[in-house]
Design a protein around this motif. Structure first.
Motif, PDB file in Angstrom:
ATOM      1  N   LEU A  29       0.826  -1.206   0.000  1.00 20.99           N
ATOM      2  CA  LEU A  29       0.000   0.000   0.000  1.00 20.99           C
ATOM      3  C   LEU A  29       0.865   1.261   0.000  1.00 20.99           C
ATOM      4  CD1 LEU A  29      -2.835   1.168   0.055  1.00 20.99           C
ATOM      5  CD2 LEU A  29      -2.795   0.992   2.550  1.00 20.99           C
ATOM      6  N   ARG A  30       1.939   1.236   0.804  1.00 26.10           N
ATOM      7  CA  ARG A  30       2.811   2.401   0.900  1.00 26.10           C
ATOM      8  C   ARG A  30       3.422   2.773  -0.454  1.00 26.10           C
ATOM      9  NH1 ARG A  30       5.037   4.685   5.075  1.00 26.10           N
ATOM     10  NH2 ARG A  30       4.494   3.032   6.526  1.00 26.10           N
ATOM     11  N   ASP A  31       3.567   1.776  -1.324  1.00 21.85           N
ATOM     12  CA  ASP A  31       4.225   2.018  -2.612  1.00 21.85           C
ATOM     13  C   ASP A  31       3.251   2.426  -3.727  1.00 21.85           C
ATOM     14  OD1 ASP A  31       6.714   1.430  -1.502  1.00 21.85           O
ATOM     15  OD2 ASP A  31       6.418  -0.728  -1.810  1.00 21.85           O
ATOM     16  N   ILE A  32       1.964   2.532  -3.388  1.00 20.24           N
ATOM     17  CA  ILE A  32       1.000   3.033  -4.373  1.00 20.24           C
ATOM     18  C   ILE A  32       0.760   4.510  -4.065  1.00 20.24           C
ATOM     19  CG2 ILE A  32      -1.277   2.754  -5.439  1.00 20.24           C
ATOM     20  CD1 ILE A  32      -1.430  -0.040  -4.159  1.00 20.24           C
ATOM     21  N   PRO A  33       1.162   5.400  -4.966  1.00 22.47           N
ATOM     22  CA  PRO A  33       0.910   6.825  -4.716  1.00 22.47           C
ATOM     23  C   PRO A  33      -0.587   7.069  -4.536  1.00 22.47           C
ATOM     24  CG  PRO A  33       2.368   6.520  -6.617  1.00 22.47           C
ATOM     25  CD  PRO A  33       1.859   5.161  -6.232  1.00 22.47           C
ATOM     26  N   VAL A  34      -0.923   7.920  -3.592  1.00 20.50           N
ATOM     27  CA  VAL A  34      -2.336   8.188  -3.307  1.00 20.50           C
ATOM     28  C   VAL A  34      -3.078   8.572  -4.583  1.00 20.50           C
ATOM     29  CG1 VAL A  34      -3.939   9.704  -2.071  1.00 20.50           C
ATOM     30  CG2 VAL A  34      -1.897   8.835  -0.907  1.00 20.50           C
ATOM     31  N   ALA A  35      -2.424   9.363  -5.419  1.00 14.58           N
ATOM     32  CA  ALA A  35      -3.080   9.838  -6.646  1.00 14.58           C
ATOM     33  C   ALA A  35      -3.387   8.697  -7.614  1.00 14.58           C
ATOM     34  CB  ALA A  35      -2.191  10.869  -7.337  1.00 14.58           C
ATOM     35  N   GLU A  36      -2.716   7.573  -7.453  1.00 17.60           N
ATOM     36  CA  GLU A  36      -2.923   6.458  -8.400  1.00 17.60           C
ATOM     37  C   GLU A  36      -3.779   5.327  -7.825  1.00 17.60           C
ATOM     38  OE1 GLU A  36       0.875   5.194  -9.948  1.00 17.60           O
ATOM     39  OE2 GLU A  36       1.424   7.283 -10.366  1.00 17.60           O
ATOM     40  N   LEU A  37      -4.063   5.410  -6.529  1.00 16.37           N
ATOM     41  CA  LEU A  37      -4.761   4.311  -5.860  1.00 16.37           C
ATOM     42  C   LEU A  37      -6.166   4.087  -6.433  1.00 16.37           C
ATOM     43  CD1 LEU A  37      -4.713   2.147  -3.697  1.00 16.37           C
ATOM     44  CD2 LEU A  37      -5.218   3.899  -1.978  1.00 16.37           C
TER      45      LEU A  37
END
Ligand SMILES: NC(=O)c1ccc[n+]([C@@H]2O[C@H](COP(=O)([O-])OP(=O)(O)OC[C@H]3O[C@@H](n4cnc5c(N)ncnc54)[C@H](O)[C@@H]3O)[C@@H](O)[C@H]2O)c1
Length: 265
Positions: A103-111
């Motif tokens: 989860l930490r490696d997924i940018p918020v903008a791309e989630l």
């Protein structure tokens, strides 16, 4: 009716397998045909599906479609029934992987987009397929088999999107088994690692191949790397009316013992 296979365990039955052009779905389609079924295979690329028909012949109906689209699922069922006259087995199988992304490696903008991509195929695709097949399966007293995963049961065999999505498939299996009893049996296969071309998420620009067999082999207690064909037989057993009258709502683990040893951290 497949006259060539009078004694097949699925003789005279008709199946629809999503993601049937490659990997596990293709192996299931091949085994179903060997057991006397006729099989519609759904996938995005007609060329691949046509290759299965070249291999397996008239018992295969290729249907090009995107499982995340309601109309494509409805058309797949309609084309199956138009060609083969009935539907006895729905196999929800088409899927994509998240390449173990945390989860930490997924940018918020791309989630948002990544969630939509994975869940629309791996979860909504199964829901739409099952819903579209429902009336036909009720007519035949048929069954549903979903491709689950070790990720349906435990963390660490996928990432922050794939694991919750495959857990949802365990829930969907149990809920539909409960809703559809006694007419339609619903089970899932919790598949462990199998080398295939299982794709990553376009929304996260995931490239590179799947896990390498030599990296996973030391974590498989049975000490072998399976082929899709090693997994296909359980689908026959779950679908075959004679061999399975009493199993529904089950998530059958086929993982070479992987979950006994656990995933690497
Ligand atoms: N390979 C493994 O280690 C493994 C382990 C556990 C579970 N699984 C599950 O097995 C299933 C089959 O995967 P596989 O390993 O055979 O890989 P695969 O890539 O060969 O099969 C997946 C298929 O789904 C199709 N597909 C993807 N998105 C689609 C869409 N929107 N519409 C229609 N078709 C679509 C692909 O084209 C492909 O044919 C998946 O549900 C996967 O999650 C695989």
């Amino acid at each position: 009716m497949m006259g060539d296979h009078p004694a097949g365990r699925l003789s005279g039955l008709v199946a629809l397998v999503t993601g049937g052009g490659t990997g596990i779905g293709r192996a299931v389609a091949r085994r179903f045909v060997e057991e006397g079924a006729r099989v519609a295979i759904v996938g995005r690329t007609l060329e691949r599906l046509a290759g299965v028909k070249v291999e397996l012949g008239e018992a295969i109906l290729p249907v090009q479609g995107d499982v995340s689209r309601a109309e494509d699922n409805a058309r797949a069922v309609a084309e199956t029934v138009a060609a083969f006259g009935q539907l006895d087995i729905f196999v929800g199988n088409a899927g994509v992987f998240d390449r173990f992304v945390r989860l930490r490696d997924i940018p918020v903008a791309e989630l948002d987009r990544a969630f939509d991509e994975l869940f629309s195929i791996n979860v909504k695709g199964y829901l739409l397929g099952a819903r579209s097949a429902l009336e036909e399966l009720e007519k035949t007293g048929g069954s549903i088999v979903f491709t689950g995963s070790t990720s349906s049961l435990a963390p660490g065999y996928g990432g922050a999107l794939y694991v919750p999505a495959k857990h949802a498939i365990a829930g969907l299996t149990r809920q539909l088994a409960w809703e559809l009893a006694p007419t339609i049996r619903v089970n899932a296969v919790a598949v462990g690692y199998v080398p295939t071309e299982l794709g990553g998420l376009r929304s996260l620009d995931q490239r590179g191949g799947p896990s390498r067999p030599e990296d996973v082999l030391p974590r498989i207690p049975l000490g072998l790397v399976p082929t899709p064909d090693d997994i296909a037989g359980i689908y026959v057993t779950l679908a075959a009316p004679r061999d399975n009258r009493y199993l529904t709502g089950s998530v059958v683990l086929v993982d070479g013992g992987q979950t006994m040893w656990g995933p690497p951290h």
